[in-house]
Design a protein around this motif. Structure first.
Motif, PDB file in Angstrom:
ATOM      1  N   GLU A 363       0.845  -1.188   0.000  1.00 43.69           N
ATOM      2  CA  GLU A 363       0.000   0.000   0.000  1.00 43.69           C
ATOM      3  C   GLU A 363       0.887   1.247   0.000  1.00 43.69           C
ATOM      4  OE1 GLU A 363      -3.579   0.440   0.185  1.00 43.69           O
ATOM      5  OE2 GLU A 363      -3.393  -1.572  -0.653  1.00 43.69           O
ATOM      6  N   PRO A 364       0.854   2.056  -1.058  1.00 43.48           N
ATOM      7  CA  PRO A 364       1.745   3.237  -1.109  1.00 43.48           C
ATOM      8  C   PRO A 364       1.546   4.187   0.058  1.00 43.48           C
ATOM      9  CG  PRO A 364       0.721   2.833  -3.257  1.00 43.48           C
ATOM     10  CD  PRO A 364       0.054   1.915  -2.284  1.00 43.48           C
ATOM     11  N   ILE A 365       0.305   4.377   0.489  1.00 48.89           N
ATOM     12  CA  ILE A 365       0.046   5.297   1.595  1.00 48.89           C
ATOM     13  C   ILE A 365       0.721   4.798   2.865  1.00 48.89           C
ATOM     14  CG2 ILE A 365      -1.758   6.189   3.126  1.00 48.89           C
ATOM     15  CD1 ILE A 365      -3.589   6.377   0.698  1.00 48.89           C
ATOM     16  N   VAL A 366       0.534   3.517   3.177  1.00 49.62           N
ATOM     17  CA  VAL A 366       1.119   2.958   4.400  1.00 49.62           C
ATOM     18  C   VAL A 366       2.640   2.959   4.315  1.00 49.62           C
ATOM     19  CG1 VAL A 366       1.203   0.941   5.913  1.00 49.62           C
ATOM     20  CG2 VAL A 366      -0.930   1.526   4.754  1.00 49.62           C
ATOM     21  N   LEU A 367       3.179   2.570   3.172  1.00 50.39           N
ATOM     22  CA  LEU A 367       4.634   2.474   3.028  1.00 50.39           C
ATOM     23  C   LEU A 367       5.306   3.834   3.166  1.00 50.39           C
ATOM     24  CD1 LEU A 367       7.219   0.924   2.372  1.00 50.39           C
ATOM     25  CD2 LEU A 367       6.697   1.240  -0.055  1.00 50.39           C
ATOM     26  N   LEU A 368       4.860   4.824   2.388  1.00 51.44           N
ATOM     27  CA  LEU A 368       5.537   6.111   2.393  1.00 51.44           C
ATOM     28  C   LEU A 368       5.343   6.859   3.708  1.00 51.44           C
ATOM     29  CD1 LEU A 368       4.866   7.301  -1.265  1.00 51.44           C
ATOM     30  CD2 LEU A 368       6.955   6.327  -0.307  1.00 51.44           C
ATOM     31  N   LEU A 369       4.129   6.812   4.261  1.00 50.56           N
ATOM     32  CA  LEU A 369       3.930   7.460   5.563  1.00 50.56           C
ATOM     33  C   LEU A 369       4.730   6.760   6.650  1.00 50.56           C
ATOM     34  CD1 LEU A 369       0.224   8.598   6.054  1.00 50.56           C
ATOM     35  CD2 LEU A 369       2.285   9.984   5.990  1.00 50.56           C
ATOM     36  N   TRP A 442      -8.344  15.498   5.087  1.00 57.60           N
ATOM     37  CA  TRP A 442      -8.503  16.660   5.959  1.00 57.60           C
ATOM     38  C   TRP A 442      -7.437  16.709   7.042  1.00 57.60           C
ATOM     39  CZ3 TRP A 442     -14.441  15.816   6.908  1.00 57.60           C
ATOM     40  CH2 TRP A 442     -15.150  16.208   5.755  1.00 57.60           C
ATOM     41  N   ARG A 443      -6.829  15.574   7.331  1.00 58.40           N
ATOM     42  CA  ARG A 443      -5.823  15.510   8.402  1.00 58.40           C
ATOM     43  C   ARG A 443      -4.454  16.028   7.950  1.00 58.40           C
ATOM     44  NH1 ARG A 443      -8.752  14.093  13.057  1.00 58.40           N
ATOM     45  NH2 ARG A 443     -10.101  12.306  12.635  1.00 58.40           N
ATOM     46  N   LEU A 444      -4.209  16.110   6.661  1.00 59.52           N
ATOM     47  CA  LEU A 444      -2.847  16.280   6.164  1.00 59.52           C
ATOM     48  C   LEU A 444      -2.271  17.686   6.226  1.00 59.52           C
ATOM     49  CD1 LEU A 444      -2.870  13.770   3.182  1.00 59.52           C
ATOM     50  CD2 LEU A 444      -1.880  13.494   5.462  1.00 59.52           C
ATOM     51  N   PRO A 445      -3.059  18.776   6.196  1.00 61.28           N
ATOM     52  CA  PRO A 445      -2.420  20.100   6.306  1.00 61.28           C
ATOM     53  C   PRO A 445      -1.540  20.240   7.541  1.00 61.28           C
ATOM     54  CG  PRO A 445      -4.668  20.357   5.552  1.00 61.28           C
ATOM     55  CD  PRO A 445      -4.495  18.902   5.879  1.00 61.28           C
ATOM     56  N   SER A 446      -1.951  19.676   8.657  1.00 54.67           N
ATOM     57  CA  SER A 446      -1.119  19.731   9.869  1.00 54.67           C
ATOM     58  C   SER A 446       0.176  18.957   9.684  1.00 54.67           C
ATOM     59  CB  SER A 446      -1.891  19.171  11.063  1.00 54.67           C
ATOM     60  OG  SER A 446      -2.979  19.998  11.400  1.00 54.67           O
ATOM     61  N   VAL A 447       0.114  17.844   8.956  1.00 51.85           N
ATOM     62  CA  VAL A 447       1.319  17.046   8.708  1.00 51.85           C
ATOM     63  C   VAL A 447       2.296  17.839   7.836  1.00 51.85           C
ATOM     64  CG1 VAL A 447       2.195  14.873   7.780  1.00 51.85           C
ATOM     65  CG2 VAL A 447      -0.040  14.935   8.905  1.00 51.85           C
ATOM     66  N   ILE A 448       1.771  18.521   6.834  1.00 51.42           N
ATOM     67  CA  ILE A 448       2.626  19.319   5.946  1.00 51.42           C
ATOM     68  C   ILE A 448       3.311  20.445   6.727  1.00 51.42           C
ATOM     69  CG2 ILE A 448       2.625  20.821   3.922  1.00 51.42           C
ATOM     70  CD1 ILE A 448       0.177  19.169   2.930  1.00 51.42           C
ATOM     71  N   ALA A 449       2.520  21.182   7.528  1.00 53.80           N
ATOM     72  CA  ALA A 449       3.095  22.266   8.333  1.00 53.80           C
ATOM     73  C   ALA A 449       4.116  21.723   9.323  1.00 53.80           C
ATOM     74  CB  ALA A 449       1.985  23.013   9.075  1.00 53.80           C
ATOM     75  N   GLY A 450       3.812  20.584   9.922  1.00 56.58           N
ATOM     76  CA  GLY A 450       4.744  19.978  10.863  1.00 56.58           C
ATOM     77  C   GLY A 450       6.040  19.545  10.200  1.00 56.58           C
ATOM     78  N   GLY A 451       5.948  19.035   8.970  1.00 59.44           N
ATOM     79  CA  GLY A 451       7.157  18.620   8.256  1.00 59.44           C
ATOM     80  C   GLY A 451       8.082  19.784   7.973  1.00 59.44           C
ATOM     81  N   VAL A 452       7.526  20.918   7.564  1.00 57.81           N
ATOM     82  CA  VAL A 452       8.330  22.112   7.306  1.00 57.81           C
ATOM     83  C   VAL A 452       8.986  22.596   8.604  1.00 57.81           C
ATOM     84  CG1 VAL A 452       8.255  24.521   6.553  1.00 57.81           C
ATOM     85  CG2 VAL A 452       6.946  22.776   5.314  1.00 57.81           C
ATOM     86  N   ILE A 553       5.824  14.036   0.736  1.00 52.78           N
ATOM     87  CA  ILE A 553       4.987  12.837   0.877  1.00 52.78           C
ATOM     88  C   ILE A 553       3.561  13.203   1.284  1.00 52.78           C
ATOM     89  CG2 ILE A 553       4.649  10.750   2.269  1.00 52.78           C
ATOM     90  CD1 ILE A 553       7.639  10.298   2.168  1.00 52.78           C
ATOM     91  N   PRO A 554       3.349  13.950   2.386  1.00 54.42           N
ATOM     92  CA  PRO A 554       1.961  14.304   2.713  1.00 54.42           C
ATOM     93  C   PRO A 554       1.321  15.231   1.678  1.00 54.42           C
ATOM     94  CG  PRO A 554       3.487  15.437   4.188  1.00 54.42           C
ATOM     95  CD  PRO A 554       4.280  14.419   3.427  1.00 54.42           C
ATOM     96  N   ILE A 555       2.132  16.040   0.993  1.00 55.16           N
ATOM     97  CA  ILE A 555       1.569  16.916  -0.048  1.00 55.16           C
ATOM     98  C   ILE A 555       0.993  16.066  -1.184  1.00 55.16           C
ATOM     99  CG2 ILE A 555       2.107  18.699  -1.742  1.00 55.16           C
ATOM    100  CD1 ILE A 555       4.266  19.726   0.143  1.00 55.16           C
ATOM    101  N   ILE A 556       1.740  15.032  -1.590  1.00 56.42           N
ATOM    102  CA  ILE A 556       1.265  14.144  -2.649  1.00 56.42           C
ATOM    103  C   ILE A 556      -0.045  13.466  -2.245  1.00 56.42           C
ATOM    104  CG2 ILE A 556       1.779  12.007  -3.891  1.00 56.42           C
ATOM    105  CD1 ILE A 556       4.747  12.865  -3.821  1.00 56.42           C
ATOM    106  N   PHE A 557      -0.107  13.003  -0.994  1.00 54.21           N
ATOM    107  CA  PHE A 557      -1.330  12.330  -0.550  1.00 54.21           C
ATOM    108  C   PHE A 557      -2.484  13.317  -0.399  1.00 54.21           C
ATOM    109  CE2 PHE A 557       1.550   8.962   1.508  1.00 54.21           C
ATOM    110  CZ  PHE A 557       1.541   8.214   0.340  1.00 54.21           C
ATOM    111  N   TYR A 558      -2.178  14.562  -0.059  1.00 52.39           N
ATOM    112  CA  TYR A 558      -3.236  15.563   0.047  1.00 52.39           C
ATOM    113  C   TYR A 558      -3.881  15.812  -1.314  1.00 52.39           C
ATOM    114  CZ  TYR A 558      -5.623  19.899   1.282  1.00 52.39           C
ATOM    115  OH  TYR A 558      -6.579  20.864   1.487  1.00 52.39           O
TER     116      TYR A 558
END
Length: 621
Positions: A363-369, A442-452, A553-558
């Motif tokens: 599963e690409p989502i599970v693997l990359l995350l 909907w969960r991913l914007p926080s992940v993107i901000a956190g990654g930066v 990674i989270p940007i792609i999934f978003y």
């Protein structure tokens, strides 16, 4: 494959009974499940079930539909649920010359259920004070297990000195503990599905405390390392099971808040330990008291769970209800659906080893995350070595005082937790506008901000911490960004996996936990050589560059997550219904939720999810 005749009979009986009751009345809740489960297992073979009539009263009670879906998913996903194929020999004689008795008149009549959506036995209907007490108690239990993972890092020099080994060897005490975190969930998670949440939590905290005592009195290095591994193995239970307890107690609207608080205990625990361990090791108490302290905390958690924790797992609650009814009515046939389960070793291996690994690597989502989260989790434990390089090596602080600088990261994590909680009203509004159907992205914007923020914090830490003429507060404050990023990434990434994989979320999380625990165990072992060989600034630059490279990674999934999930055989996707019913009569045409949204899945790998939903709709009557 055709429907089982028993299924058709039960379905017809329930349909007839429903015509005799008032439309606004719901007499019982189908638990784990009154509808015989031709469920997820047969669905994987592409079975397509026709939808049958669904009463308007059931459609109006979304809580009940949700409970039916959750309970059936829990039961069908439980180890031992599928038909065993291990019996090769013929059926033995019944004994004493007796013939085999006939089957029960209607087995489903003897299966206990919850008494409607407001049944006080169900954990989601507990009073708020009871939920708060349970959450606080389990939060402390989880923090204790996480606390024990890193307190030993302050003792590695003293352990190496006592047993005559290098600090790298004594650092294996941290790595072995985290390896216990990696292997423990493969035992505790299925046990919590078979026997409920309370038994593994109580048992594990007793074992956790015992092995920490054994670690404290260990007379050689191998004893210390082995007991650290088993302390981590038992300590993994609350990390694997407490989130499931919160899922049992809280619904979609409040579960995010509960999981956020739980996750904060997981990530603040390891950062609270170093300064406490540092002061203990420097005092007359010595390094062994780093384990004694954790064992006392473990015994306290054990006592709390033993006397105050009640069962929250719905199938196990019904097992207790059935047991009481059997004793009081003397009717031996009364039982819960969970009691029909017999454990099959092959299925145990499949569901707890091969399925999580299958999701992890296919599963690409599970693997990359999981790769992203493994890197972040590894750095959490790498910081246990990196911070002493800066604050003890450059700024010449003692171990206890240097451990206080971790409060920069703790404050950053708390800010991330508060930020996620402040987003909850926004999330609830979007959930309500989408008729209660969550969209994982909907969960991913926080992940993107956190990654930066996390990548920026690493650069800040490295280039402000390698020189003594830069005040120590400057690298300490970098922890605000790294702590914020770490918590933001983890909190919402875990929520994203749960939302995306629903009934397979446990397997997705298990695969994720396995990979990141390996990283958590391995990163501290090379951190010393990395920071010594490259220097603090360049080692941090390398780590920051990798963190920045993982941000997309989270940007792609978003952007593309919905399309990726459509092609998955495991991840159902939700979309709004394109047609609303014009009147009340239209709701009888067999569509479970023509106004609430439909569950659809397209692509070559989607037949399993569609069949599961059709089966849910068919048997929800």
């Amino acid at each position: 494959m055709t429907e089982n005749p028993t299924d058709r009979a039960v379905e017809a009986a329930e349909r007839d009974a429903s015509r005799e009751r008032r439309s606004e009345e719901i007499e019982r809740v189908v638990s784990a499940s009154s509808a015989s489960s031709l469920s997820a297992e047969s669905s994987h073979h592409g079975v397509q079930m026709e939808r049958v009539e669904t009463q308007r009263d059931l459609e109006r009670h979304q809580t009940e539909l949700s409970r039916i879906h959750t309970a059936r998913s829990q039961h069908s996903g439980t180890v031992g649920r599928t038909q065993s194929t291990k019996w090769k020999r013929p059926l033995p004689n019944f004994g004493a010359g007796k013939a085999y008795p006939p089957l029960l008149p209607n087995q489903e009549d003897y299966v206990v259920e919850f008494d409607g959506p407001d049944d006080p036995l169900h954990a989601q209907n507990w009073p708020f004070s009871k939920k708060l007490l349970t959450a606080t108690m389990l939060g402390f239990t989880t923090m204790t297990a996480a606390f024990g993972s890193s307190i030993f890092s302050a003792a590695t020099a003293a352990v190496g000195l006592e047993f005559g080994v290098s600090s790298e060897i004594s650092l294996l005490g941290v790595s072995f503990y985290v390896l216990g975190f990696a292997t423990g969930p493969t035992f505790w998670a299925p046990l919590s599905e078979l026997k409920g949440r309370r038994l593994p939590l109580v048992t594990s905290m007793f074992g956790f405390a015992i092995f920490n005592i054994a670690n404290a009195v260990g007379k050689d290095l191998q004893t210390v390392l082995i007991t650290r591994f088993f302390a981590g193995f038992f300590g993994a239970c609350p990390l694997a099971v407490v989130a499931a307890v919160f899922s049992d107690m809280f619904d979609n609207r409040t579960r995010g808040i509960a999981i956020t608080v739980f996750s904060m205990t997981v990530f603040t625990g390891p950062l609270l330990a170093p300064f406490i361990g540092g002061f203990i090791v420097e005092s007359y108490l010595g390094w062994r008291w780093t384990s004694y302290i954790v064992s006392f905390m473990g015994f306290f958690a054990f006592v709390l769970n033993l006397f105050l924790l009640e069962e929250t797992y719905p199938p196990s609650i019904l097992v207790g209800k059935a047991s009481e009814l059997r004793r009081r009515t003397l009717n031996w046939g009364i039982h819960a659906k969970q009691e029909e389960i017999e454990v099959d070793v092959r299925e145990l291996i499949t569901k707890n080893f091969s399925r999580p690994m299958r999701l992890l690597f296919t599963e690409p989502i599970v693997l990359l995350l999981s790769i992203y989260m493994a890197f972040i989790y590894g750095l959490l434990y790498l910081f246990l070595t990196a911070y002493p390089f800066v604050f003890q090596g450059v700024h010449h602080m003692s171990a206890g005082v240097a451990g206080l600088t971790f409060f920069g990261m703790i404050v950053g994590q708390l800010i991330a937790g508060v930020t996620v909680l402040l987003q909850q009203p926004w999330y609830s509004r979007k959930l309500a506008a989408n008729n209660g159907i969550p969209v994982p992205e909907w969960r991913l914007p926080s992940v993107i901000a956190g990654g930066v923020a996390f990548a920026a914090g690493l650069f800040w830490f490295g280039w402000s911490g390698y020189r003594a003429d830069i005040h120590w507060i400057v690298p300490t404050l970098s922890g605000l960004l790294t702590g914020f990023g770490l918590a933001s990434i983890f909190l919402q990434s875990l929520n994203y996996l749960v939302d995306a994989y629903l009934m397979f979320a446990a397997s997705a999380i298990a695969g994720n936990t396995f990979l990141r625990s390996l990283a958590g165990a391995g990163f501290p072992l090379f951190s010393k050589y990395m920071f010594q060989g490259m220097g603090i600034q360049w080692a941090s630059t390398l780590l920051g560059a990798i963190a920045a490279a993982l941000v997309p990674i989270p940007i792609i999934f978003y952007v593309y997550g919905h399309r990726i999930r459509q092609r998955s055989a495991y991840a159902p996707t939700f979309s709004p219904s394109t047609k609303a019913s014009g009147d009340a009569a239209a709701s009888d045409e067999g569509n479970v939720s023509d106004e609430k949204g439909i569950l659809e899945n397209s692509g070559s790998g989607s037949s399993a999810s569609r069949a599961r939903v059709d089966n849910e709709a068919r048997s929800a009557v």
